[in-house]
Design a protein around this motif. Structure first.
Motif, mmCIF file in Angstrom:
data_model
loop_
_atom_site.group_PDB
_atom_site.id
_atom_site.type_symbol
_atom_site.label_atom_id
_atom_site.label_comp_id
_atom_site.label_asym_id
_atom_site.label_seq_id
_atom_site.Cartn_x
_atom_site.Cartn_y
_atom_site.Cartn_z
ATOM 1 N N LEU A 181 0.653 -1.139 -0.059
ATOM 2 C CA LEU A 181 0.048 -0.058 -0.036
ATOM 3 C C LEU A 181 0.960 1.173 0.136
ATOM 4 N N SER A 182 0.521 2.248 -0.844
ATOM 5 C CA SER A 182 1.251 3.586 -0.828
ATOM 6 C C SER A 182 0.327 4.648 -0.200
ATOM 7 N N THR A 183 0.849 5.236 0.787
ATOM 8 C CA THR A 183 -0.210 6.202 1.234
ATOM 9 C C THR A 183 0.157 7.725 1.129
ATOM 10 N N ASP A 185 -2.026 11.548 0.242
ATOM 11 C CA ASP A 185 -2.975 12.529 -0.554
ATOM 12 C C ASP A 185 -2.383 13.282 -1.910
ATOM 13 N N GLU A 186 -1.022 13.420 -1.966
ATOM 14 C CA GLU A 186 -0.302 13.673 -2.975
ATOM 15 C C GLU A 186 0.020 12.682 -4.212
ATOM 16 N N LEU A 187 -0.200 11.528 -3.932
ATOM 17 C CA LEU A 187 -0.116 10.718 -5.051
ATOM 18 C C LEU A 187 -1.164 10.386 -5.993
ATOM 19 N N GLN A 198 0.743 17.501 -6.758
ATOM 20 C CA GLN A 198 0.813 15.616 -6.803
ATOM 21 C C GLN A 198 2.132 15.171 -7.418
ATOM 22 N N ILE A 199 2.290 14.009 -7.238
ATOM 23 C CA ILE A 199 3.401 13.194 -7.484
ATOM 24 C C ILE A 199 3.051 11.915 -8.157
ATOM 25 N N PRO A 200 3.642 11.186 -8.983
ATOM 26 C CA PRO A 200 3.319 9.805 -9.325
ATOM 27 C C PRO A 200 3.740 8.869 -8.254
ATOM 28 N N ASP A 201 2.780 7.995 -8.005
ATOM 29 C CA ASP A 201 3.221 6.728 -6.841
ATOM 30 C C ASP A 201 4.250 5.728 -7.286
ATOM 31 N N SER A 202 5.557 6.179 -7.256
ATOM 32 C CA SER A 202 6.702 5.694 -7.803
ATOM 33 C C SER A 202 6.855 4.471 -6.648
ATOM 34 N N ASN A 203 6.767 4.632 -5.409
ATOM 35 C CA ASN A 203 7.149 3.613 -4.551
ATOM 36 C C ASN A 203 6.533 2.311 -4.845
ATOM 37 N N ARG A 204 5.287 2.353 -5.236
ATOM 38 C CA ARG A 204 4.639 1.016 -5.513
ATOM 39 C C ARG A 204 5.493 0.313 -6.490
ATOM 40 N N THR A 247 3.839 -0.982 3.756
ATOM 41 C CA THR A 247 3.331 0.228 3.473
ATOM 42 C C THR A 247 4.472 1.268 3.276
ATOM 43 N N SER A 248 4.178 2.351 2.437
ATOM 44 C CA SER A 248 5.034 3.529 2.100
ATOM 45 C C SER A 248 4.446 4.778 2.500
ATOM 46 N N GLY A 249 4.997 5.478 3.258
ATOM 47 C CA GLY A 249 4.759 7.065 3.672
ATOM 48 C C GLY A 249 3.989 7.080 4.773
ATOM 49 N N GLY A 250 3.647 8.110 5.462
ATOM 50 C CA GLY A 250 2.715 8.358 6.651
ATOM 51 C C GLY A 250 3.477 7.811 7.906
ATOM 52 N N VAL A 251 4.667 7.559 7.818
ATOM 53 C CA VAL A 251 5.287 7.122 9.214
ATOM 54 C C VAL A 251 6.121 8.045 9.925
ATOM 55 N N SER A 252 6.176 9.401 9.345
ATOM 56 C CA SER A 252 6.907 10.176 10.206
ATOM 57 C C SER A 252 6.121 11.167 11.160
ATOM 58 N N VAL A 253 6.461 12.056 11.713
ATOM 59 C CA VAL A 253 5.483 12.799 12.826
ATOM 60 C C VAL A 253 4.629 13.984 12.293
ATOM 61 N N HIS A 256 -0.121 14.082 9.346
ATOM 62 C CA HIS A 256 -0.981 13.322 8.385
ATOM 63 C C HIS A 256 -0.323 11.945 8.466
ATOM 64 N N ASP A 257 0.386 11.493 9.309
ATOM 65 C CA ASP A 257 1.155 10.213 9.163
ATOM 66 C C ASP A 257 0.488 9.436 10.321
ATOM 67 N N LEU A 258 -0.245 8.479 9.432
ATOM 68 C CA LEU A 258 -1.265 7.605 10.173
ATOM 69 C C LEU A 258 -0.975 6.193 10.441
ATOM 70 N N PRO A 297 9.467 4.452 4.963
ATOM 71 C CA PRO A 297 8.900 5.842 5.031
ATOM 72 C C PRO A 297 8.866 6.097 3.595
ATOM 73 N N GLY A 298 8.453 7.127 3.405
ATOM 74 C CA GLY A 298 7.769 7.623 2.029
ATOM 75 C C GLY A 298 8.888 8.197 0.925
ATOM 76 N N PHE A 299 9.937 8.626 1.275
ATOM 77 C CA PHE A 299 11.002 9.115 0.517
ATOM 78 C C PHE A 299 11.423 7.832 -0.316
ATOM 79 N N PRO A 300 11.597 8.163 -1.533
ATOM 80 C CA PRO A 300 11.873 6.696 -2.310
ATOM 81 C C PRO A 300 13.098 6.108 -1.969
ATOM 82 N N VAL A 301 14.226 6.669 -1.591
ATOM 83 C CA VAL A 301 15.404 5.934 -1.689
ATOM 84 C C VAL A 301 15.245 5.507 -0.033
HETATM 85 P P1 AMP Z 1 5.567 10.674 4.194
HETATM 86 O O1 AMP Z 1 6.519 9.853 4.878
HETATM 87 O O2 AMP Z 1 4.476 10.198 3.985
HETATM 88 O O3 AMP Z 1 5.660 11.957 4.888
HETATM 89 O O4 AMP Z 1 6.421 11.006 2.901
HETATM 90 C C1 AMP Z 1 7.565 11.591 2.793
HETATM 91 C C2 AMP Z 1 8.051 11.844 1.207
HETATM 92 O O5 AMP Z 1 7.971 10.878 0.430
HETATM 93 C C3 AMP Z 1 6.991 12.943 0.550
HETATM 94 O O6 AMP Z 1 7.694 13.742 0.088
HETATM 95 C C4 AMP Z 1 6.073 12.041 -0.161
HETATM 96 O O7 AMP Z 1 5.413 13.035 -0.953
HETATM 97 C C5 AMP Z 1 6.904 11.127 -0.671
HETATM 98 N N1 AMP Z 1 6.328 10.046 -1.073
HETATM 99 C C6 AMP Z 1 5.598 9.224 -0.256
HETATM 100 N N2 AMP Z 1 4.845 8.031 -0.887
HETATM 101 C C7 AMP Z 1 5.444 8.009 -2.195
HETATM 102 C C8 AMP Z 1 5.302 7.300 -3.048
HETATM 103 N N3 AMP Z 1 4.346 6.222 -3.119
HETATM 104 N N4 AMP Z 1 6.067 7.644 -4.098
HETATM 105 C C9 AMP Z 1 6.873 8.456 -4.223
HETATM 106 N N5 AMP Z 1 7.022 9.441 -3.287
HETATM 107 C C10 AMP Z 1 6.230 9.355 -2.076
#
Ligand code: AMP
Ligand code: MG
Length: 404
Positions: A181-183, A185-187, A198-204, A247-253, A256-258, A297-301
């Motif tokens: 699951l990618s999380t 609202d910007e994806l 908005q950005i493409p959901d590349s992590n998926r 999951t990716s994203g939504g784990v920082s503080v 919106h990190d749920l 974490p959400g950041f791709p790397v």
């Molecule tokens: P977050 O951990 O949700 O705060 O995300 C940290 C950063 O990673 C933000 O800049 C997000 O836009 C980016 N990010 C989160 N999910 C993805 C995703 N699926 N693909 C690319 N970038 C993402």
């Protein structure tokens, strides 16, 4: 700014903690067609010798070695799959083809190139001994011999061996079923035109590739919104089928990190922050029925590095692999690195050979958003915490992704 209540766990401790709580999934018989890349769950033992019959290694003539030096009457043929079913009598020979059964009575094969043929009489040079030019039964494999050990990864040779001893299916570890699951609202779906912000959901797609390489069966859940109830529904429904949630994203503080509160409500969060760069907000939880959840974490790397460090070894353990980690090698730093005060850092490098040594070059800016630092990287070099400079020419440990 909110401050996380989770203790910062040492990266190695966190990795051990994950593996301690990772179950080995069951095993089952799987047809060879689905075996490549999988892990053998039990030893495989040959029930019969290989080859099963004396099998000619060449095209030529089968005869008694005692008849070498004589002219012999050719009385038949043994081709591959079409044996000659009579004994070879003294003074006679059988034309034999590669893979043909050595008939009883014969004890050697003389190559076609070494004989003279005239009508149905073959003249064989002297000095031939028994046993020449055929594979004796059991020469490759004895009956009862262990062919493959439990834990073996099934590649071309291993699968070929199993097939050669007649096994149409093998006991292999079950592949973990992973819900991904990618999380955020910007994806947006890759391929759709992103609106401003908005950005493409590349992590998926990055994580799908990483999961498949690690042997998982992946169910794509798509993009989850930054809304607790919707996320919860998605995750709960997916966990009915999955062994693992990633999951990716939504784990920082940020507000919106749920993911952390969600995992807390579903199970036990064991790791909520690690002394790792990139990847500090990495989260690991166990859920009912032996299921695992990895909040990357959400950041791709960051998502891919934490995948390498924590998720891949766990997925390998689930399948029964004995080698869970990527190989590591000492490499010479070809650049000056500065360690982070309190976090182990994995820097992305390319490697080249210099004499007998591997030398690491940085892939450039190590920003956790910059996937270019990981694309084409040969290794992750481990820079121990400590705030000191690590001089060019120092040796560091490298987790090898691909050798140049
Ligand atoms: P977050 O951990 O949700 O705060 O995300 C940290 C950063 O990673 C933000 O800049 C997000 O836009 C980016 N990010 C989160 N999910 C993805 C995703 N699926 N693909 C690319 N970038 C993402
Ligand atoms: Mg987010």
């Amino acid at each position: 700014m909110r401050v996380s209540s989770y203790p910062l766990v040492d990266a190695d401790t966190a990795a051990l903690l994950v593996l301690e709580r990772t179950p080995v999934l069951g095993a089952g018989l799987v047809p060879l067609v689905d075996c490549p890349g999988r892990v053998l769950a039990e030893d495989v033992v040959a029930s019969a010798p290989l080859p099963a019959f004396p099998s000619s290694a060449v095209d030529g003539y089968a005869l008694r070695a005692a008849d070498a030096g004589k002219s012999l009457r050719v009385v038949g043929e043994s081709a591959a799959g079409r044996p000659f079913d009579h004994p070879v009598e003294p003074g006679t020979a059988i034309r034999i083809l590669t893979g043909g059964v050595l008939p009883s009575g014969a004890d050697c094969v003389v190559m076609l190139e070494d004989v003279q043929l005239s009508g149905d009489v073959v003249t064989v040079p002297a000095g031939r001994g028994p046993g020449q030019n055929f594979h004796a039964p059991g020469a490759d494999l004895r009956a009862g011999e262990r062919v493959l050990p439990a834990g073996a990864q099934l590649g071309a040779a291993e699968i070929g061996l199993a097939a050669a001893i007649g096994l149409a299916e093998l006991p292999v570890g079950r592949r973990p079923r992973v819900a991904l699951l990618s999380t955020g609202d910007e994806l947006v779906e890759v391929g759709k035109t992103p609106r401003r912000g908005q950005i493409p959901d590349s992590n998926r797609w990055a994580l799908l590739a990483a999961l498949r390489e690690a042997g998982a069966e992946v169910r794509l859940l798509g993009i989850g919104p930054d809304e607790p109830e919707a996320l919860r529904r998605l995750v709960v429904e997916a966990l009915a089928e999955a062994d693992v949630l990633v999951t990716s994203g939504g784990v920082s503080v940020g507000t919106h990190d749920l993911i952390k509160p969600l995992l807390e409500s579903l199970g036990d969060v064991h790791v909520g922050r690690v002394k790792l760069k990139p990847g500090k907000p990495f989260t690991f939880a166990t859920l009912p029925k032996g299921k695992l959840a990895f909040g990357l974490p959400g950041f791709p790397v960051s998502s891919l590095v934490t995948f390498e460090v924590f998720v891949r070894p766990a997925l390998r353990k689930m399948q029964g692999h004995t080698q869970l980690q990527r190989p590591t090698l000492p490499v010479r730093l070809g650049y000056e690195a500065r360690a982070t005060a309190d976090r182990t850092e994995y820097q992305r490098v390319t490697l080249h050979r210099d004499g007998g040594e591997l030398v690491a070059s940085s892939t450039g800016s190590q920003s956790s958003s910059r996937l270019m630092s990981l694309a084409g990287a040969h290794a992750l070099v481990r820079i121990p915490a400590g705030n000191q400079g690590i001089g060019k020419g120092s040796f560091v440990q490298a987790m090898i992704l691909a050798l140049p």
